[in-house]
Design an enzyme around this catalytic site. Structure first.
Site, PDB file in Angstrom:
ATOM      1  N   ASN A 158      37.358  44.943  41.785  1.00  0.00           N
ATOM      2  CA  ASN A 158      35.946  45.211  41.480  1.00  0.00           C
ATOM      3  C   ASN A 158      35.619  45.187  39.989  1.00  0.00           C
ATOM      4  OD1 ASN A 158      37.545  47.609  41.671  1.00  0.00           O
ATOM      5  ND2 ASN A 158      35.681  48.747  41.248  1.00  0.00           N
ATOM      6  N   GLU A 257      44.260  56.137  41.174  1.00  0.00           N
ATOM      7  CA  GLU A 257      42.794  56.246  41.122  1.00  0.00           C
ATOM      8  C   GLU A 257      42.270  55.575  42.381  1.00  0.00           C
ATOM      9  OE1 GLU A 257      42.892  55.881  36.279  1.00  0.00           O
ATOM     10  OE2 GLU A 257      41.442  54.675  37.378  1.00  0.00           O
ATOM     11  N   CYS A 291      33.886  52.220  41.839  1.00  0.00           N
ATOM     12  CA  CYS A 291      34.428  53.415  42.485  1.00  0.00           C
ATOM     13  C   CYS A 291      33.625  54.657  42.122  1.00  0.00           C
ATOM     14  CB  CYS A 291      35.883  53.602  42.087  1.00  0.00           C
ATOM     15  SG  CYS A 291      36.086  53.836  40.326  1.00  0.00           S
ATOM     16  N   GLU A 470      44.238  59.960  33.863  1.00  0.00           N
ATOM     17  CA  GLU A 470      44.568  59.062  32.758  1.00  0.00           C
ATOM     18  C   GLU A 470      43.446  59.163  31.742  1.00  0.00           C
ATOM     19  OE1 GLU A 470      46.376  55.278  33.603  1.00  0.00           O
ATOM     20  OE2 GLU A 470      47.026  55.900  35.590  1.00  0.00           O
TER      21      GLU A 470
HETATM   22  N1  LIG Z   1      39.193  55.637  41.486  1.00  0.00           N
HETATM   23  C1  LIG Z   1      39.031  54.553  40.773  1.00  0.00           C
HETATM   24  O1  LIG Z   1      39.095  54.568  39.554  1.00  0.00           O
HETATM   25  C2  LIG Z   1      38.767  53.241  41.439  1.00  0.00           C
HETATM   26  C3  LIG Z   1      38.975  53.058  42.792  1.00  0.00           C
HETATM   27  N2  LIG Z   1      38.711  51.839  43.390  1.00  0.00           N
HETATM   28  C4  LIG Z   1      38.852  51.702  44.828  1.00  0.00           C
HETATM   29  O2  LIG Z   1      39.415  50.428  45.126  1.00  0.00           O
HETATM   30  C5  LIG Z   1      38.953  49.953  46.382  1.00  0.00           C
HETATM   31  C6  LIG Z   1      38.536  48.507  46.273  1.00  0.00           C
HETATM   32  O3  LIG Z   1      39.545  47.729  45.769  1.00  0.00           O
HETATM   33  P1  LIG Z   1      40.519  46.876  46.702  1.00  0.00           P
HETATM   34  O4  LIG Z   1      41.097  45.813  45.846  1.00  0.00           O
HETATM   35  O5  LIG Z   1      39.849  46.505  47.969  1.00  0.00           O
HETATM   36  O6  LIG Z   1      41.620  47.939  47.072  1.00  0.00           O
HETATM   37  P2  LIG Z   1      42.977  47.701  47.858  1.00  0.00           P
HETATM   38  O7  LIG Z   1      43.614  49.020  47.966  1.00  0.00           O
HETATM   39  O8  LIG Z   1      42.766  46.903  49.089  1.00  0.00           O
HETATM   40  O9  LIG Z   1      43.805  46.754  46.898  1.00  0.00           O
HETATM   41  C7  LIG Z   1      44.128  47.127  45.595  1.00  0.00           C
HETATM   42  C8  LIG Z   1      45.399  46.433  45.184  1.00  0.00           C
HETATM   43  O10 LIG Z   1      46.465  46.912  45.987  1.00  0.00           O
HETATM   44  C9  LIG Z   1      47.190  45.825  46.544  1.00  0.00           C
HETATM   45  N3  LIG Z   1      47.760  46.268  47.806  1.00  0.00           N
HETATM   46  C10 LIG Z   1      47.175  46.348  49.022  1.00  0.00           C
HETATM   47  N4  LIG Z   1      48.033  46.852  49.932  1.00  0.00           N
HETATM   48  C11 LIG Z   1      49.203  47.098  49.281  1.00  0.00           C
HETATM   49  C12 LIG Z   1      50.467  47.620  49.681  1.00  0.00           C
HETATM   50  N5  LIG Z   1      50.703  48.007  50.934  1.00  0.00           N
HETATM   51  N6  LIG Z   1      51.432  47.742  48.740  1.00  0.00           N
HETATM   52  C13 LIG Z   1      51.200  47.377  47.462  1.00  0.00           C
HETATM   53  N7  LIG Z   1      50.026  46.854  47.037  1.00  0.00           N
HETATM   54  C14 LIG Z   1      49.032  46.736  47.919  1.00  0.00           C
HETATM   55  C15 LIG Z   1      46.151  44.733  46.664  1.00  0.00           C
HETATM   56  O11 LIG Z   1      46.745  43.466  46.775  1.00  0.00           O
HETATM   57  C16 LIG Z   1      45.377  44.922  45.361  1.00  0.00           C
HETATM   58  O12 LIG Z   1      46.049  44.341  44.274  1.00  0.00           O
HETATM   59  C17 LIG Z   1      37.821  50.871  46.741  1.00  0.00           C
HETATM   60  O13 LIG Z   1      38.246  51.796  47.727  1.00  0.00           O
HETATM   61  C18 LIG Z   1      37.520  51.633  45.469  1.00  0.00           C
HETATM   62  O14 LIG Z   1      36.955  52.872  45.617  1.00  0.00           O
HETATM   63  C19 LIG Z   1      38.281  50.801  42.653  1.00  0.00           C
HETATM   64  C20 LIG Z   1      38.054  50.945  41.300  1.00  0.00           C
HETATM   65  C21 LIG Z   1      38.279  52.167  40.592  1.00  0.00           C
HETATM   66  O1  LIG Z   2      36.075  53.530  33.161  1.00  0.00           O
HETATM   67  C1  LIG Z   2      37.095  53.524  33.858  1.00  0.00           C
HETATM   68  O2  LIG Z   2      38.202  53.793  33.378  1.00  0.00           O
HETATM   69  C2  LIG Z   2      37.006  53.180  35.276  1.00  0.00           C
HETATM   70  C3  LIG Z   2      35.955  52.510  35.713  1.00  0.00           C
HETATM   71  C4  LIG Z   2      35.832  52.115  37.066  1.00  0.00           C
HETATM   72  C5  LIG Z   2      35.144  51.040  37.407  1.00  0.00           C
HETATM   73  O3  LIG Z   2      34.568  50.269  36.515  1.00  0.00           O
HETATM   74  C6  LIG Z   2      34.966  50.585  38.758  1.00  0.00           C
HETATM   75  O4  LIG Z   2      35.506  51.132  39.692  1.00  0.00           O
HETATM   76  O5  LIG Z   2      34.248  49.601  38.928  1.00  0.00           O
END
Ligand SMILES: NC(=O)C1=CN([C@@H]2O[C@H](COP(=O)(O)OP(=O)(O)OC[C@H]3O[C@@H](n4cnc5c(N)ncnc54)[C@H](O)[C@@H]3O)[C@@H](O)[C@H]2O)C=CC1
Ligand SMILES: O=C(O)/C=C/C=C(\O)C(=O)O
Length: 489
Positions: A158, A257, A291, A470
């Site tokens: 994202n 995260e 997120c 972090e």
């Molecule tokens: N808390 C935060 O700072 C943030 C959280 N997110 C969260 O990320 C999600 C969206 O991103 P996605 O890419 O769809 O997440 P995802 O969890 O599907 O994938 C993230 C990464 O993990 C890898 N991955 C997937 N399954 C795996 C496994 N079993 N073992 C190792 N690697 C694996 C994917 O290939 C990708 O590189 C949303 O739920 C969002 O809330 C996104 C941005 C910031």
């Molecule tokens: O500012 C950060 O460190 C994290 C930002 C998160 C996003 O930009 C996102 O989830 O899109």
């Protein structure tokens, strides 16, 4: 194979793929065209990347002084800035998001992530304690920080460059080496960063990139690899659970995260226009794929109807279009698969009895964009708190708006969720803002703002939104092994 560019892994300073590499297609979110063929790493490439990272720790990189590392990281930040347009173009191609999101937020943050953590490591103090001993001469304790080793970095699609460099910057500042597995949806800027590393003289093997998917692919091979000392991950909570299981083998440390279902809280005494603007941005920036974004909006009853009408007007003013067209303010979702997920929630909302304020479907796009993953930004009202759309993370351009009558009530509503990432509070009464901020169970609270980031502050989620913090010295806690030295005087 067509002339579409091929994306390779970056291992030990070289772009590489075995002769018989398997490739998968990367499609543009804007129009659905294939824009790249990406090599998928198997166990052999992951082994090679981890081996390169381990050797680099023992080589030139491991012998650098902090000042030398800091200079190299400033070099990385400067080179990203010099190649700003290349990074903007790559990230726009991968995500389809408008140019202004790239130029104002995502790419500058990539450069800042190297500069800020170079500054942090340069300026951090080590704690020390003088203690008494029976002989009266005493002893001196002091802490030293050593790199943790090889860090596995798994990042989402994202905000690909921002979120990946948010981990690589501090990891390298602390003297570690990294193997990055970017999202299969967005590998381009991680690849470009390999060129930057070579251009500024980061030693071979310090920064490695392997491409592929998660389960039974590069992501799982990396997180299960015994040569990886710690794993930092941003992505879905469910994926975090799988990675935590992998990390348990060998007792590797994790920093997570994860997802969110963030509440926006708007009191009647807010600056009305600023609150509408802020909630609009927090719910719809990056087509809602943030997120920290707001999917639950609680508005104090006296201004509820007026607020919903103003938010609707803003949402209906977005301009769909190609990212490089500066008139565009709103992009597509990342993929058709993600659009199917978001649209399933749009349907669920109606099935569960929502009042549709605006949106709710797929916009009519000109023929050349019809293959893209476009959805309408959407607002609902009228759902109970038990509705799936109010409880579950959708990660799309949508929000449910609900009225409330008291401070206690809205705090309970905000907290009644398994996630605890972020909140945005809108009020001109700072005592109230402070009271509410103290009681909302999240890692990050903004008052009269949203996504205002000082990179020295602790960042992370409570409850199912993450493990660890972090940012600033908090990143050092994860990326270094702190050891105590006790000297008897
Ligand atoms: N808390 C935060 O700072 C943030 C959280 N997110 C969260 O990320 C999600 C969206 O991103 P996605 O890419 O769809 O997440 P995802 O969890 O599907 O994938 C993230 C990464 O993990 C890898 N991955 C997937 N399954 C795996 C496994 N079993 N073992 C190792 N690697 C694996 C994917 O290939 C990708 O590189 C949303 O739920 C969002 O809330 C996104 C941005 C910031
Ligand atoms: O500012 C950060 O460190 C994290 C930002 C998160 C996003 O930009 C996102 O989830 O899109």
């Amino acid at each position: 194979m067509s002339q579409v560019q091929r994306i390779h892994h970056f291992i030990n300073g070289e772009f590489t793929a075995p002769p018989a590499a398997r490739y998968f297609d990367k499609r543009s979110p804007v129009d659905g065209r294939v824009i790249a063929h990406i090599a998928e790493a198997g166990q052999a490439e992951v082994d090679a990347a981890v081996t390169a990272a381990r050797s680099a720790l023992k080589g030139e990189w491991g012998k650098l002084t902090t000042d030398q590392r800091v200079d190299l990281l400033y070099g990385v930040a400067n080179e990203i800035t010099r190649r700003f347009d290349d990074f903007v173009a790559a990230e726009m191609a991968d995500t389809g998001q408008p140019a202004h999101v790239m130029t104002q937020v995502f790419i500058p943050r990539g450069a800042a992530n190297f500069k800020v953590f170079a500054d942090v490591i340069k300026n951090v103090a080590a704690e020390s304690f003088r203690m008494a001993t029976p002989d009266g001469k005493g002893a001196l304790n002091y802490a030293i920080r050593n790199p943790k080793g090889v860090i596995g970095v798994i990042s989402p699609w994202n905000a690909p460059f921002l979120l990946m460099t948010w981990k690589v910057g501090p990891a390298l500042a602390c003297g570690n080496t990294v193997v990055v597995k970017p999202s299969e949806e967005t590998p381009l800027t991680a690849t470009l960063l390999g060129e930057v590393m070579n251009a500024v003289g980061i030693p071979k093997g310090v920064y490695n990139v392997i491409n592929g998917f998660g389960p039974d692919s590069a992501g799982a091979y990396l997180t299960q690899h015994p040569g990886v000392d710690a794993i930092t991950f941003t992505g879905e909570t469910r994926t975090g659970t799988a990675i935590m299981k992998a990390a348990a083998e060998g007792m590797r440390d994790v920093s997570f995260e994860l997802g969110g279902k963030n509440a926006g809280i708007v009191f009647a005494d807010c600056n009305f226009d600023a609150a509408v603007d802020g909630i609009f941005r927090s719910a719809f920036l990056n087509t809602g794929q943030v997120c920290l974004g707001t999917e639950r909006v609680y508005v104090e009853r006296p201004i509820f109807e007026r607020f919903v009408a103003a938010l609707k007007a803003k949402v209906e003013s977005v301009r769909y279009g190609r990212p490089e067209d500066h008139a565009s303010t709103y992009g597509p979702l990342i993929s058709q698969e993600h659009r199917d997920k978001v649209l399933s929630y749009y349907k669920k909302a109606i099935d569960e009895g929502a009042t549709l304020v605006t949106g709710g479907g797929v916009p009519e796009m000109p023929a050349e964009l019809a293959g893209g993953s476009w959805v309408q930004p959407t607002i609902w009202t009228g759902l109970p708190e038990t509705a799936a759309v109010v409880r579950e993370e959708i990660f799309g351009p949508c929000c449910h708006v609900c009225p409330f009558d008291s401070e206690d009530e809205v705090i309970n509503l905000a907290n009644a969720n398994d996630y605890g990432l972020a909140t945005t509070i809108w009020t001109e009464n700072l005592s109230r803002a402070h009271r509410v901020a103290e009681r909302v169970e999240v890692g990050v609270t903004w008052v009269n703002s949203w996504f205002l980031r000082d990179l020295r502050t602790p960042f992370g989620g409570s409850k199912q939104s993450g493990i660890g913090r972090e940012g600033g010295v908090h990143s050092l806690e994860f990326y270094t092994e702190t050891r105590n030295v006790c000297i008897k005087l």
